[in-house]
Write an enzyme that holds these catalytic residues in place. Sequence first.
Site, PDB file in Angstrom:
ATOM      1  N   ASP A  23       0.876  -1.159   0.000  1.00  0.00           N
ATOM      2  CA  ASP A  23       0.000   0.000   0.000  1.00  0.00           C
ATOM      3  C   ASP A  23       0.925   1.224   0.000  1.00  0.00           C
ATOM      4  O   ASP A  23       2.138   1.098   0.212  1.00  0.00           O
ATOM      5  CB  ASP A  23      -0.884  -0.044   1.249  1.00  0.00           C
ATOM      6  N   ASP A  25      -0.131   5.103   1.047  1.00  0.00           N
ATOM      7  CA  ASP A  25      -0.363   6.034   2.153  1.00  0.00           C
ATOM      8  C   ASP A  25      -0.260   5.321   3.495  1.00  0.00           C
ATOM      9  O   ASP A  25      -0.840   4.245   3.699  1.00  0.00           O
ATOM     10  CB  ASP A  25      -1.748   6.666   2.032  1.00  0.00           C
TER      11      ASP A  25
END
Length: 321
Positions: A23, A25
């Site tokens: 991922d 963020d």
Amino acid sequence: MAATNGNGTGNGNGNGAPLVVFDFDKTIVDCDSDNWVVDALGATRRFDDLLRHLPWNHAIDAMMGELHSDGKTAEDIRGSLRTAPLSPHVAAAIKAAYALGCELRVLSDANAFFIDTILAHHGLAAYFSGTDTNPAHVDAAGRLRIRPYHDFGAAGHGCTLPTCPPNMCKGKVMERILRQEEEEEEEEAVSAAAGTEKRRRGRRAVVYLGDGRGDYCPSLKLREGDYVMPRAGHPVCDLIAASPPAAAVRGWAGFEDLARVLLGIVDGEIARAAAAAEEEEEEEDAGAGAGVGVGAVVVVPADCRAPRQEALMPQAVRVPN
């Protein structure tokens, strides 16, 4: 429409190193990149107002339009992104995992413009074979446009899990990644069986790192032998604790911890693959030794040997001096 960069072949070198999917963020960068830009450019309140009546993906696109109307340029946005916090432990982990033979990918609900800018700024873009995220581009007028990964049409992405936002189901993307892995493994097995190519690897593990609610769905798609690395104290950790996936769970608290846990998994998978390869070679050697091949030493049983011939010369007689 997917934003996918890279050729998808990655760095996999057959040594058992896993495919690592990040991922973005709060996993690669220690912030929400959308909020970081909005706050840095002084538009926090307006963005909050947009979120009251628009889905997040539409709201961030509309916010980019308002910033453009205010005279903010794409370079202004890039400038704010270059200040986003990215831990040196994360950068070191990315480089180390790549050096060990891992293929690295990004799977994020951010957007291509933000991700590409940040990775390029930190010299990390070349370590990733591909990025699946919301597509983005700067139009002819200089305005940044951000689009959803999955269209918002009547069908949408089709996932019923409430943790997936309408613009992106990461689980659907993970399913596609896993299918590609299986197809490559099958092709390799066929080539090895035909003798046209030596099999470089069997099924490699997949490691997924994330923090948010949207990271729960891809975690559920992972198989036994895979790993999910949820960030402690974040929503995905609670979801996984309530209903764990088939994959092994290896949590991390801070970015130094992320590096330690990830590289521990990588080292373990490489060691496991090396042990399996050694065992396979020993089995092949044992099988080869069971028969007699060309150039082999033939041991003749004792009862099959020809009888010993006596010497034809007369026995020597000692002559006195």
